[in-house]
Design an enzyme around this catalytic site. Structure first.
Site, PDB file in Angstrom:
ATOM      1  N   PHE A   1       0.822  -1.218   0.000  1.00  0.00           N
ATOM      2  CA  PHE A   1       0.000   0.000   0.000  1.00  0.00           C
ATOM      3  C   PHE A   1       0.848   1.256   0.000  1.00  0.00           C
ATOM      4  O   PHE A   1       2.061   1.220   0.232  1.00  0.00           O
ATOM      5  CB  PHE A   1      -0.922   0.015   1.226  1.00  0.00           C
ATOM      6  CG  PHE A   1      -0.182   0.105   2.541  1.00  0.00           C
ATOM      7  CD1 PHE A   1       0.173   1.335   3.077  1.00  0.00           C
ATOM      8  CD2 PHE A   1       0.175  -1.033   3.236  1.00  0.00           C
ATOM      9  CE1 PHE A   1       0.869   1.425   4.278  1.00  0.00           C
ATOM     10  CE2 PHE A   1       0.881  -0.958   4.443  1.00  0.00           C
ATOM     11  CZ  PHE A   1       1.225   0.277   4.968  1.00  0.00           C
TER      12      PHE A   1
ATOM     13  N   ASN B   1      11.987  -8.420   5.222  1.00  0.00           N
ATOM     14  CA  ASN B   1      12.209  -9.806   4.765  1.00  0.00           C
ATOM     15  C   ASN B   1      13.636  -9.900   4.233  1.00  0.00           C
ATOM     16  O   ASN B   1      13.873  -9.615   3.061  1.00  0.00           O
ATOM     17  CB  ASN B   1      11.265 -10.155   3.604  1.00  0.00           C
ATOM     18  CG  ASN B   1       9.859 -10.505   4.038  1.00  0.00           C
ATOM     19  OD1 ASN B   1       9.542 -10.528   5.222  1.00  0.00           O
ATOM     20  ND2 ASN B   1       9.018 -10.809   3.077  1.00  0.00           N
TER      21      ASN B   1
ATOM     22  N   PRO C   1       3.524  -0.709  10.253  1.00  0.00           N
ATOM     23  CA  PRO C   1       2.167  -0.459   9.779  1.00  0.00           C
ATOM     24  C   PRO C   1       1.152  -1.297  10.557  1.00  0.00           C
ATOM     25  O   PRO C   1       1.491  -2.378  11.048  1.00  0.00           O
ATOM     26  CB  PRO C   1       2.209  -0.879   8.307  1.00  0.00           C
ATOM     27  CG  PRO C   1       3.492  -1.559   8.073  1.00  0.00           C
ATOM     28  CD  PRO C   1       4.345  -1.451   9.286  1.00  0.00           C
TER      29      PRO C   1
ATOM     30  N   HIS D   1       7.051  -6.428  12.584  1.00  0.00           N
ATOM     31  CA  HIS D   1       7.027  -5.698  11.307  1.00  0.00           C
ATOM     32  C   HIS D   1       5.656  -5.158  10.970  1.00  0.00           C
ATOM     33  O   HIS D   1       5.485  -4.459   9.972  1.00  0.00           O
ATOM     34  CB  HIS D   1       7.494  -6.600  10.174  1.00  0.00           C
ATOM     35  CG  HIS D   1       6.415  -7.437   9.567  1.00  0.00           C
ATOM     36  ND1 HIS D   1       5.607  -8.277  10.293  1.00  0.00           N
ATOM     37  CD2 HIS D   1       5.991  -7.552   8.272  1.00  0.00           C
ATOM     38  CE1 HIS D   1       4.756  -8.871   9.471  1.00  0.00           C
ATOM     39  NE2 HIS D   1       4.959  -8.461   8.249  1.00  0.00           N
TER      40      HIS D   1
HETATM   41  P1  5GP Z   1       3.203  -7.908   5.310  1.00  0.00           P
HETATM   42  O1  5GP Z   1       4.548  -7.449   4.948  1.00  0.00           O
HETATM   43  O2  5GP Z   1       3.254  -9.004   6.329  1.00  0.00           O
HETATM   44  O3  5GP Z   1       2.356  -8.258   4.169  1.00  0.00           O
HETATM   45  O4  5GP Z   1       2.463  -6.671   5.964  1.00  0.00           O
HETATM   46  C1  5GP Z   1       3.031  -5.924   6.983  1.00  0.00           C
HETATM   47  C2  5GP Z   1       1.951  -5.307   7.811  1.00  0.00           C
HETATM   48  O5  5GP Z   1       1.354  -4.219   7.137  1.00  0.00           O
HETATM   49  C3  5GP Z   1       0.774  -6.191   8.136  1.00  0.00           C
HETATM   50  O6  5GP Z   1       1.061  -7.067   9.204  1.00  0.00           O
HETATM   51  C4  5GP Z   1      -0.295  -5.185   8.511  1.00  0.00           C
HETATM   52  O7  5GP Z   1      -0.249  -4.930   9.899  1.00  0.00           O
HETATM   53  C5  5GP Z   1       0.116  -3.930   7.776  1.00  0.00           C
HETATM   54  N1  5GP Z   1      -0.823  -3.475   6.737  1.00  0.00           N
HETATM   55  C6  5GP Z   1      -1.360  -4.193   5.724  1.00  0.00           C
HETATM   56  N2  5GP Z   1      -2.136  -3.405   4.950  1.00  0.00           N
HETATM   57  C7  5GP Z   1      -2.084  -2.142   5.465  1.00  0.00           C
HETATM   58  C8  5GP Z   1      -2.640  -0.866   5.085  1.00  0.00           C
HETATM   59  O8  5GP Z   1      -3.363  -0.721   4.096  1.00  0.00           O
HETATM   60  N3  5GP Z   1      -2.323   0.193   5.859  1.00  0.00           N
HETATM   61  C9  5GP Z   1      -1.519   0.101   6.965  1.00  0.00           C
HETATM   62  N4  5GP Z   1      -1.233   1.194   7.656  1.00  0.00           N
HETATM   63  N5  5GP Z   1      -0.986  -1.088   7.342  1.00  0.00           N
HETATM   64  C10 5GP Z   1      -1.250  -2.189   6.610  1.00  0.00           C
HETATM   65 MN    MN Z   2       5.767  -6.552   3.785  1.00  0.00          MN
END
Ligand code: 5GP
Ligand code: MN
Ligand code: MN
Length: 480
Positions: free
Chosen positions: A204, A329, A377, A403
């Protein structure tokens, strides 16, 4: 199989060494999180990682832990540089997926009237969605090689960004030792038109406001103030990184057999760090990591351009600058003191963030007094956090924290919860503008799909492995 867990304190749990384990597991979680964890398989993965050769210290899990490929997401594991191994499953498919935070001098009232336009501009200027690519920027094979070797610096050399940006990126935006010759044709092919794209799902681009400051002095050093507008970019190495992981999993399965490494799970396939396969994976991984750094740098340029288009002021005038950019990662060689002895370790962080303490030479000079910024996030409907690393964390977790919030619902389960609801309207009612490439993504990414990140960072803070500085609230979200 039930995993034995012993409570150490309010936020630490030990998985005692038994069977083929070479060390304990150590999980950071509160009681409610642990109760939920016992119902899934992620703890078994913490235990499995503890069986790998050359592991140093415990097999660690952060409070955002959930099930992943081989290693859990939210997992940290360090390996001795002589006896240890490297495993693609300990890095993840999206090599150097990471988060970048930009600050501005703008206050929320100045931006609110323009939010729809700003969201449109960001959505238009940064391609998103599955397999998103750029028609206007297709790299030549020679250019791609440079991206893989130079990372964010290549983008800066093209006039997009500054030296200052580079100083505010983990590793300066380039991991050394990258060798493009070690990538398959398919991996190289996939990278040609995906530089500068967001990708899908969890990735995002978010315009935010600083909602709460916990540590005013630290916030000031980071350049944060209440009511300020910030931007977070979350993406990684796209199809190229995915392909590198996939290619090397096959190589690592053969290597594990060749070196007689007993695998508790085939997904833990790995090779000794000092074997050809191990070295080659790290050199290929560095290429993908550099691609991801370049990706976030390029997206930063288009974020700046989008603000310029909508607000009619230059990015410099708006002081739209990089606070920091972290990998979540990655596997990297680092120096750590273990039982009083200084050692070179390969630290795997998968869904975990480096969080180096004040004074560490790898922390940019301007932050050296307060520790490395850690970007966490939460979800698109609630909030996200900025922390800094601590000395205690450096000793206990090899300088690592969580993370994100971490998923609690599978994509499928989230869709079920979202059925019949108008998520976009729910967000709008809370003052959040959403632009998404796919309708399915929105349902999969509802707030309820994630833990409450506030609880996650509270565990981190209570355990002393990170220090909360500020909370950010979403204003406009672009989703893949
Ligand atoms: P990952 O790398 O595991 O896919 O995502 C990292 C983290 O980003 C997730 O654990 C979630 O807490 C956060 N996240 C996912 N989508 C959004 C979003 O649209 N906005 C925000 N602020 N955080 C997000
Ligand atoms: Mn990620
Ligand atoms: Mn990712």
């Amino acid at each position: 199989m039930v995993v034995k867990v012993q409570q150490i304190d309010a936020c630490r749990w030990r998985i005692p060494r038994e069977g083929d384990m070479r060390t304990d597991g150590l999980v950071f979680a509160n009681r409610a999180m642990m109760d939920a964890l016992k119902k899934e398989h992620a703890l078994e993965q913490v235990r499995n990682v503890a069986t790998l050769p050359g592991i140093v210290g415990p097999s660690l899990a952060m409070p955002d832990i959930h099930w992943g490929y081989g290693f859990p997401i939210g997992g940290v594991a360090a390996f001795d540089d002589q006896q240890g191994v490297v495993s693609p499953g300990g890095v993840g498919y999206d090599i150097n997926c990471g988060v970048r935070l930009l600050r501005s001098d703008l206050e929320v009232q100045q931006v609110r009237p323009h939010l729809q336009k700003l969201a449109d501009a960001l959505f238009r200027n940064v391609p998103s969605g599955i397999g998103s690519h750029r028609r206007d920027l297709k790299l030549t094979v020679a250019q791609e090689r440079k991206v893989l070797q130079q990372g964010a610096r290549w983008v800066v050399k093209q006039g997009m960004g500054s030296e200052r940006d580079l100083r505010h990126i983990e590793e300066g935006g380039c991991i050394e030792g990258a060798d493009p010759d070690l990538l398959s044709d398919r991996a190289l092919e996939r990278g040609l038109d995906q530089l500068g794209t967001l990708g899908s799902g969890n990735h995002f681009l978010e315009v935010q406001m600083v909602e709460e400051i916990r540590e005013p002095q630290l916030a000031q050093v980071l350049g944060l103030f209440p009511g300020q507008v910030t931007v977070t970019i979350h993406t990684g190495s796209r199809g190229l990184g995915y392909q590198v992981c996939d290619d090397y999993l096959r190589i690592m399965l053969r290597a594990a057999a060749k070196y007689g490494i007993k695998l508790a799970d085939r997904q833990l396939c790995c090779a000794p760090l000092n074997s050809p396969a191990g070295r080659q994976y790290l050199a290929a991984m560095a290429c993908a990591a550099n691609f991801a750094f370049a990706n976030r740098q390029l997206i930063t340029a288009w974020v700046r351009e989008s603000f310029e288009q909508v607000l009619g002021q230059s990015a410099e005038a708006l002081r739209l600058s990089v606070i920091y950019d972290v990998c979540h990662n990655i596997a990297k060689y680092e120096q750590h003191v273990v039982d009083g002895v200084r050692r070179r370790l390969c630290v795997h962080r998968k869904g975990a963030t480096r969080a180096f303490p004040p004074g560490h030479p790898d922390v940019p000079e301007c932050y050296r007094g307060i520790g490395q910024p850690v970007l966490i996030p939460g979800d698109m409907g609630r909030y996200s956090y900025v922390l800094v690393g601590t000395e205690a964390g450096f000793g206990e977790t090899f300088g690592s924290t969580c993370h994100g919030a971490g998923r609690v619902l599978s994509r499928h389960a989230a869709k079920k919860v979202a059925r019949g609801r108008r998520i976009e309207e729910e967000l709008a009612a809370r003052g959040i503008v959403l632009r998404a490439a796919g309708r399915g993504t929105v349902a999969e990414e509802i707030s309820e799909a994630y833990k409450d990140v506030m609880e996650v960072v509270e565990v981190v803070q209570k355990a002393g492995i990170g220090r909360i500085v500020a909370r950010l609230r979403p204003l406009a979200v672009v989703k893949g």
